[in-house]
Write an enzyme that holds these catalytic residues in place. Structure first.
Site, short mmCIF file in Angstrom:
data_model
loop_
_atom_site.label_atom_id
_atom_site.label_comp_id
_atom_site.label_asym_id
_atom_site.label_seq_id
_atom_site.Cartn_x
_atom_site.Cartn_y
_atom_site.Cartn_z
N ARG A 15 0.84 -1.20 0.00
CA ARG A 15 0.00 0.00 0.00
C ARG A 15 0.89 1.26 0.00
NH1 ARG A 15 -0.71 4.76 2.41
NH2 ARG A 15 -0.20 3.82 4.41
N ASP A 16 1.53 1.55 1.11
CA ASP A 16 2.30 2.79 1.19
C ASP A 16 3.48 2.76 0.22
OD1 ASP A 16 2.87 5.29 2.11
OD2 ASP A 16 3.26 4.73 4.18
N HIS A 207 5.32 4.70 12.64
CA HIS A 207 5.31 4.60 11.17
C HIS A 207 6.30 5.67 10.69
CE1 HIS A 207 2.99 4.26 7.22
NE2 HIS A 207 3.61 5.42 7.06
N HIS A 209 8.97 7.33 7.99
CA HIS A 209 9.59 7.45 6.67
C HIS A 209 11.05 7.86 6.89
CE1 HIS A 209 6.06 7.06 3.90
NE2 HIS A 209 5.45 7.18 5.07
N CYS A 240 4.74 9.67 -0.06
CA CYS A 240 3.32 10.02 0.04
C CYS A 240 2.97 10.98 -1.10
CB CYS A 240 3.03 10.66 1.39
SG CYS A 240 1.32 11.17 1.54
N ASN A 249 9.00 4.47 3.39
CA ASN A 249 9.07 4.04 4.79
C ASN A 249 10.45 3.46 5.05
OD1 ASN A 249 6.10 3.38 3.83
ND2 ASN A 249 6.07 3.92 5.99
C1 HMG Z 1 -11.32 10.97 1.12
C2 HMG Z 1 -11.62 11.24 -0.32
C3 HMG Z 1 -12.48 10.14 -0.93
C4 HMG Z 1 -12.41 12.53 -0.41
O1 HMG Z 1 -12.49 12.95 -1.76
P1 HMG Z 1 -13.39 14.16 -2.21
O2 HMG Z 1 -13.04 14.50 -3.63
O3 HMG Z 1 -13.29 15.25 -1.21
O4 HMG Z 1 -14.83 13.55 -1.99
P2 HMG Z 1 -15.94 12.95 -2.88
O5 HMG Z 1 -16.80 12.23 -1.91
O6 HMG Z 1 -16.52 14.05 -3.73
O7 HMG Z 1 -15.27 11.86 -3.86
C5 HMG Z 1 -14.62 12.19 -5.07
C6 HMG Z 1 -14.77 11.06 -6.05
O8 HMG Z 1 -14.20 9.86 -5.51
C7 HMG Z 1 -15.20 8.84 -5.36
N1 HMG Z 1 -14.96 8.16 -4.09
C8 HMG Z 1 -15.11 8.67 -2.85
N2 HMG Z 1 -14.74 7.76 -1.94
C9 HMG Z 1 -14.35 6.67 -2.61
C10 HMG Z 1 -13.86 5.42 -2.21
N3 HMG Z 1 -13.71 5.11 -0.92
N4 HMG Z 1 -13.55 4.52 -3.15
C11 HMG Z 1 -13.70 4.81 -4.47
N5 HMG Z 1 -14.14 6.00 -4.90
C12 HMG Z 1 -14.48 6.92 -3.99
C13 HMG Z 1 -16.51 9.58 -5.39
O9 HMG Z 1 -17.54 8.74 -5.82
C14 HMG Z 1 -16.24 10.70 -6.34
O10 HMG Z 1 -16.28 10.19 -7.67
P3 HMG Z 1 -17.00 11.02 -8.84
O11 HMG Z 1 -18.40 11.23 -8.38
O12 HMG Z 1 -16.24 12.32 -8.92
O13 HMG Z 1 -16.86 10.14 -10.03
C15 HMG Z 1 -10.32 11.42 -1.14
O14 HMG Z 1 -9.66 12.57 -0.69
C16 HMG Z 1 -9.42 10.22 -1.04
O15 HMG Z 1 -9.75 9.12 -1.45
N6 HMG Z 1 -8.21 10.44 -0.49
C17 HMG Z 1 -7.28 9.35 -0.33
C18 HMG Z 1 -5.96 9.92 -0.05
C19 HMG Z 1 -4.96 8.79 0.14
O16 HMG Z 1 -5.22 7.62 -0.09
N7 HMG Z 1 -3.76 9.21 0.55
C20 HMG Z 1 -2.68 8.29 0.75
C21 HMG Z 1 -2.90 7.42 1.95
S1 HMG Z 1 -2.59 8.26 3.49
C22 HMG Z 1 -0.94 8.06 3.72
O17 HMG Z 1 -0.24 7.60 2.85
C23 HMG Z 1 -0.39 8.41 5.05
C24 HMG Z 1 -0.09 7.18 5.92
C25 HMG Z 1 -1.38 6.44 6.32
O18 HMG Z 1 0.73 6.26 5.22
C26 HMG Z 1 0.62 7.60 7.20
C27 HMG Z 1 1.74 8.62 6.95
O19 HMG Z 1 2.85 8.26 6.54
O20 HMG Z 1 1.45 9.79 7.16
#
Ligand code: HMG
Length: 302
Positions: A15-16, A207, A209, A240, A249
């Site tokens: 994933r990450d 966690h 990096h 990220c 990481n």
């Molecule tokens: C939270 C949202 C969805 C808000 O996204 P948004 O644009 O604010 O909200 P939305 O509800 O309008 O959704 C936008 C579009 O995505 C679809 N949608 C909405 N939800 C989903 C879903 N679950 N699965 C599939 N599709 C989805 C939804 O249907 C829509 O599609 P459209 O109508 O435009 O065709 C968006 O910002 C998002 O998905 N963000 C993910 C960010 C991410 O994955 N970042 C990386 C992981 S975090 C990380 O790496 C940090 C970590 C954990 O490792 C720790 C660290 O090191 O810090």
């Protein structure tokens, strides 16, 4: 110095480690990666994300990955779920653990999940409730706990506040994440000491990096604070999408080598992980960033 006799390594490379790759990685490679990691003995693998494919296209095949993997009894397969839609996908995919992910920094919360910290907690509430009802483990991740690419320093109280809120949502485990790898050992100790005043240390993970090369020192500092769960990524894969310049990481091979030297049990086979690191690096056209991985592979070749 008193260290835990055993630590749990959560392998996050599927994933990450992969989420930031520009070219789409075939689902078969992702599945094979998870399967090889399972065979190496990891107790917990972060296998996929159920997030918007518009935001993180590389993770669009989460359902297929989860369907394709061979599950090792005893291993927890986790997936990221930012909202109820993600949770429903995770449930259908029979994930063992779902991860809600917030931040201790407002600016990062906006960039990563497009809402404020308070809004994110409100969005996580139904996810947490649904996870509890379905009997699925719940983990909460706190990004930017050691610093933020947009706002700089992050007050320890902000980290503790998010930890408290994630605990109130029912999280079984809470990740203190150094998203951009800026933390150093003293600060890590301070943050972990503060977080473990509100969350039992057995439920807190580190966690880290490795952007500034501090991860191993930070893990040791966290262990001294009683932490015994660490997230690592084979070959140091990752970065990220919302934290420019952040490297992957901490490399799993480096952490396993350190744990072996400390006499700390992980249950994971370092030699197998070295092979996996070399294999996945060649499949995605990258060089491993693991020092131990490179050294052990070179020793074998000689
Ligand atoms: C939270 C949202 C969805 C808000 O996204 P948004 O644009 O604010 O909200 P939305 O509800 O309008 O959704 C936008 C579009 O995505 C679809 N949608 C909405 N939800 C989903 C879903 N679950 N699965 C599939 N599709 C989805 C939804 O249907 C829509 O599609 P459209 O109508 O435009 O065709 C968006 O910002 C998002 O998905 N963000 C993910 C960010 C991410 O994955 N970042 C990386 C992981 S975090 C990380 O790496 C940090 C970590 C954990 O490792 C720790 C660290 O090191 O810090």
């Amino acid at each position: 110095m008193s260290l835990p006799a055993k630590v749990k390594i959560v392998e996050v490379s599927p994933r990450d480690g992969l989420q930031n790759e520009k070219d789409f990685i075939a689902t078969g490679i992702k599945v094979e990666l998870v399967d090889r990691l399972s065979a190496a003995g990891f107790p917990n693998i972060e296998a996929a994300s159920f997030v918007s494919p518009k935001w993180v296209p590389q993770m669009a095949d989460g359902a297929e990955v989860m369907q394709g993997i061979r599950r090792r009894p005893g291993t927890i397969y986790s997936v990221l779920t930012p909202n109820l839609r993600g949770f429903e996908g995770a449930l259908a995919a029979k994930a063992d653990e779902v991860v809600i992910f917030g931040a201790a920094s407002e600016a990062f919360s906006q960039r990563n999940i497009n809402c404020t910290i308070a809004e994110s907690i409100a969005r996580f509430e139904p996810v947490a409730a649904a996870a509890k009802q379905a009997g699925v483990r719940l983990r909460g991740s706190i990004s930017c706990a050691l610093g933020c690419p947009y706002q700089g320093e992050v007050p320890i109280e902000s980290v503790v506040d998010v930890a408290r809120r994630l605990l109130a949502l029912g999280c079984d485990e809470i990740d203190v994440a150094d998203t951009i790898g800026v933390g150093t050992a003293t600060r890590v100790r301070q943050v972990m000491d503060a977080v473990t005043k509100v969350v039992d240390p057995s439920r807190v993970s580190g966690h880290f990096h490795d952007t500034y090369g501090q991860s191993l020192a930070n893990i040791l500092a966290a262990m001294e604070a009683g932490i015994s769960i660490f997230h690592t990524s084979v070959a140091g894969l990752g970065g990220c999408p919302y934290a420019k310049g952040a490297t992957g990481n901490v490399a799993t091979e480096d952490v396993l080598y350190m744990m072996d030297g400390l006499g700390v049990n992980t249950g994971v086979d370092l030699n197998e992980v070295v092979d996996i690191g070399m294999w996945i690096s060649s499949r995605i056209g990258r060089k491993t960033s693991s020092r131990a991985g490179n050294a052990l592979a070179a020793r074998r070749a000689a």
